[in-house]
Design a protein around this motif. Structure first.
Motif, mmCIF file in Angstrom:
data_model
loop_
_atom_site.group_PDB
_atom_site.id
_atom_site.type_symbol
_atom_site.label_atom_id
_atom_site.label_comp_id
_atom_site.label_asym_id
_atom_site.label_seq_id
_atom_site.Cartn_x
_atom_site.Cartn_y
_atom_site.Cartn_z
ATOM 1 N N TYR A 195 0.826 -1.197 0.000
ATOM 2 C CA TYR A 195 0.000 0.000 0.000
ATOM 3 C C TYR A 195 0.864 1.252 0.000
ATOM 4 O O TYR A 195 1.760 1.401 0.827
ATOM 5 N N ALA A 196 0.610 2.180 -0.934
ATOM 6 C CA ALA A 196 1.324 3.463 -1.026
ATOM 7 C C ALA A 196 2.832 3.269 -1.009
ATOM 8 O O ALA A 196 3.560 4.038 -0.370
ATOM 9 N N ALA A 197 3.310 2.265 -1.743
ATOM 10 C CA ALA A 197 4.747 1.952 -1.722
ATOM 11 C C ALA A 197 5.575 2.967 -2.490
ATOM 12 O O ALA A 197 6.775 3.102 -2.251
ATOM 13 N N GLY A 198 4.963 3.666 -3.433
ATOM 14 C CA GLY A 198 5.718 4.639 -4.209
ATOM 15 C C GLY A 198 6.598 3.978 -5.251
ATOM 16 O O GLY A 198 6.536 2.773 -5.495
ATOM 17 N N ALA A 199 7.443 4.789 -5.886
ATOM 18 C CA ALA A 199 8.336 4.290 -6.934
ATOM 19 C C ALA A 199 9.318 3.274 -6.359
ATOM 20 O O ALA A 199 9.769 3.406 -5.220
ATOM 21 N N PRO A 200 9.683 2.226 -7.146
ATOM 22 C CA PRO A 200 10.605 1.192 -6.652
ATOM 23 C C PRO A 200 12.050 1.686 -6.652
ATOM 24 O O PRO A 200 12.866 1.291 -7.489
ATOM 25 N N ALA A 201 12.354 2.562 -5.717
ATOM 26 C CA ALA A 201 13.707 3.115 -5.578
ATOM 27 C C ALA A 201 13.973 3.312 -4.099
ATOM 28 O O ALA A 201 13.026 3.415 -3.296
ATOM 29 N N PRO A 202 15.236 3.357 -3.684
ATOM 30 C CA PRO A 202 15.537 3.585 -2.271
ATOM 31 C C PRO A 202 14.899 4.883 -1.776
ATOM 32 O O PRO A 202 14.908 5.903 -2.491
ATOM 33 N N TRP A 203 14.385 4.830 -0.565
ATOM 34 C CA TRP A 203 13.668 5.985 -0.027
ATOM 35 C C TRP A 203 14.543 7.228 0.000
ATOM 36 O O TRP A 203 14.094 8.323 -0.389
ATOM 37 N N TRP A 204 15.769 7.084 0.458
ATOM 38 C CA TRP A 204 16.630 8.261 0.560
ATOM 39 C C TRP A 204 16.932 8.855 -0.809
ATOM 40 O O TRP A 204 17.075 10.081 -0.949
ATOM 41 N N LEU A 205 17.005 8.023 -1.849
ATOM 42 C CA LEU A 205 17.225 8.539 -3.190
ATOM 43 C C LEU A 205 16.015 9.353 -3.642
ATOM 44 O O LEU A 205 16.157 10.463 -4.186
ATOM 45 N N LYS A 206 14.823 8.821 -3.441
ATOM 46 C CA LYS A 206 13.617 9.555 -3.815
ATOM 47 C C LYS A 206 13.536 10.882 -3.053
ATOM 48 O O LYS A 206 13.185 11.924 -3.630
ATOM 49 N N PHE A 207 13.870 10.836 -1.777
ATOM 50 C CA PHE A 207 13.812 12.039 -0.952
ATOM 51 C C PHE A 207 14.804 13.091 -1.453
ATOM 52 O O PHE A 207 14.463 14.276 -1.601
ATOM 53 N N ALA A 208 16.033 12.660 -1.750
ATOM 54 C CA ALA A 208 17.056 13.592 -2.226
ATOM 55 C C ALA A 208 16.675 14.194 -3.579
ATOM 56 O O ALA A 208 16.865 15.395 -3.809
ATOM 57 N N VAL A 209 16.134 13.373 -4.477
ATOM 58 C CA VAL A 209 15.736 13.875 -5.789
ATOM 59 C C VAL A 209 14.622 14.902 -5.654
ATOM 60 O O VAL A 209 14.635 15.956 -6.313
ATOM 61 N N LYS A 210 13.650 14.624 -4.787
ATOM 62 C CA LYS A 210 12.557 15.564 -4.577
ATOM 63 C C LYS A 210 13.072 16.898 -4.043
ATOM 64 O O LYS A 210 12.652 17.977 -4.489
ATOM 65 N N LEU A 211 13.979 16.834 -3.076
ATOM 66 C CA LEU A 211 14.529 18.074 -2.524
ATOM 67 C C LEU A 211 15.302 18.845 -3.582
ATOM 68 O O LEU A 211 15.212 20.082 -3.663
ATOM 69 N N ALA A 212 16.076 18.124 -4.403
ATOM 70 C CA ALA A 212 16.864 18.794 -5.446
ATOM 71 C C ALA A 212 15.966 19.451 -6.481
ATOM 72 O O ALA A 212 16.192 20.594 -6.895
ATOM 73 N N LEU A 213 14.916 18.736 -6.907
ATOM 74 C CA LEU A 213 13.995 19.319 -7.888
ATOM 75 C C LEU A 213 13.255 20.519 -7.301
ATOM 76 O O LEU A 213 13.018 21.517 -7.993
ATOM 77 N N GLY A 214 12.909 20.416 -6.028
ATOM 78 C CA GLY A 214 12.199 21.520 -5.387
ATOM 79 C C GLY A 214 13.035 22.773 -5.271
ATOM 80 O O GLY A 214 12.494 23.884 -5.187
ATOM 81 N N ALA A 215 14.365 22.611 -5.247
ATOM 82 C CA ALA A 215 15.245 23.770 -5.139
ATOM 83 C C ALA A 215 15.379 24.527 -6.456
ATOM 84 O O ALA A 215 15.875 25.660 -6.473
ATOM 85 N N LEU A 216 14.950 23.908 -7.562
ATOM 86 C CA LEU A 216 15.044 24.573 -8.857
ATOM 87 C C LEU A 216 13.973 25.663 -8.973
ATOM 88 O O LEU A 216 12.857 25.503 -8.460
#
Length: 312
Positions: free
Chosen positions: A25-46
């Protein structure tokens, strides 16, 4: 915001139905959590506006908004629930945080609802007329008679034809709604995204506009929105309530069910969870929940809850 009183363990004549959280349930994309978190933060900084991300298919509200299963039946169910609990069908309705689901206005009108109010912090509703016409067609397929949208030239005319209005902003935007005029208030996984310091004013505004015999139906997620179950609870308020998380589109207020129920009670509502999705064991993050959050341990078992709210 001051710590909210814990109410989850208080006895209730109608205890909630507890349902195990489905596997994945609500597993999200099949990638390590910390990677998804870092990518989101990086995109948000743009320096890219939210509308541009949505145009690219990212940070979208209301995924699968035109899924037939999300159109007519959910509104019919809410109306039936109002009938069962309040003894009569609702007329006026307010949806909090609808995102793209403003497109359901023709269906709500076809069901006899009106006036129809939508409240959102930003305009994420379609401007194109095709989704509204598709929703009207879904109403016709269900045997209903939606408003005639054939002469409408823009979204404003569509909403006017449906006796609907989109309000943009926070609690202050509800000043446009007459006091005690709304029979049915509902939200779909929106309240967890309301900032902690904005929740009490919002609920107070909802109490003002809710009719004396009105009903609120709210679905609230309590899990991490990147598929980390409760990984977001490892962060303290200083970071989590800061600009980086907000810009990344990751913000949820880290409140547990007991705190949300207490917030409704403080606003003058009688609130209960009618159903809860629960984990057998709390999926707390490595290192545990951040101590500054002061959460009730029982809250850490709850992934999602359906709330029924009445004026006290």
């Amino acid at each position: 915001m001051p710590a909210l009183t814990k109410t989850l363990d208080l006895p209730h004549p109608h205890p909630p139905e507890d349902v195990p959280v489905p596997a994945g349930y609500a597993a999200g994309a099949p990638a390590p959590w910390w990677l998804k978190f870092a990518v989101k933060l990086a995109l948000g900084a743009l320096p890219v506006p939210a509308q541009a991300w949505r145009a690219l298919g990212l940070r979208r509200h209301s995924f699968a908004a035109l899924d037939p299963g999300r159109l007519v039946a959910p509104l019919q169910w809410r109306m039936a629930r109002h009938q069962a609990l309040c003894g009569q069908a609702p007329r006026s309705v307010l949806e909090v945080g609808p995102g793209a689901m403003v497109l359901r206005a023709p269906i709500a009108a076809a069901l006899g609802l009106g006036p129809i109010w939508y409240l959102d912090v930003e305009d994420a509703a379609p401007q194109d007329l095709a989704p509204y016409r598709a929703a009207a067609e879904a109403a016709r397929q269900a045997g209903l008679t939606p408003p005639d949208l054939s002469a409408c030239r823009n979204r404003a005319e569509v909403l006017a034809a449906c006796n609907a209005r989109l309000l943009l902003g926070g609690a202050e935007a509800l000043a446009a709604v007459p006091a005690g005029s709304v029979d049915l208030v509902f939200s779909e996984v929106a309240l967890e995204h309301v900032r902690r310091d904005a929740l009490a004013p919002l609920l107070a505004a909802l109490r003002r506009v809710t009719a004396p015999g009105g009903l609120g139906l709210h679905a609230v997620d309590f899990h991490d929105h990147l598929g980390g179950r409760l990984r977001h609870l490892s962060f303290g308020p200083d970071f989590w309530n800061g600009p980086a998380v907000a810009r990344a589109g990751l913000y949820c207020n880290q409140l547990g069910l007991s705190e949300v129920l207490a917030a409704f009670a403080a606003a003058g509502f009688a609130a209960r969870a009618s159903q809860r999705l629960v984990w057998d064991l709390p999926p707390v993050p490595p290192g545990g929940v951040h101590p500054a959050l002061g959460r009730a341990p029982e809250d850490d078992r709850i992934c999602h809850a359906a709330l029924e709210v009445r004026p006290a």
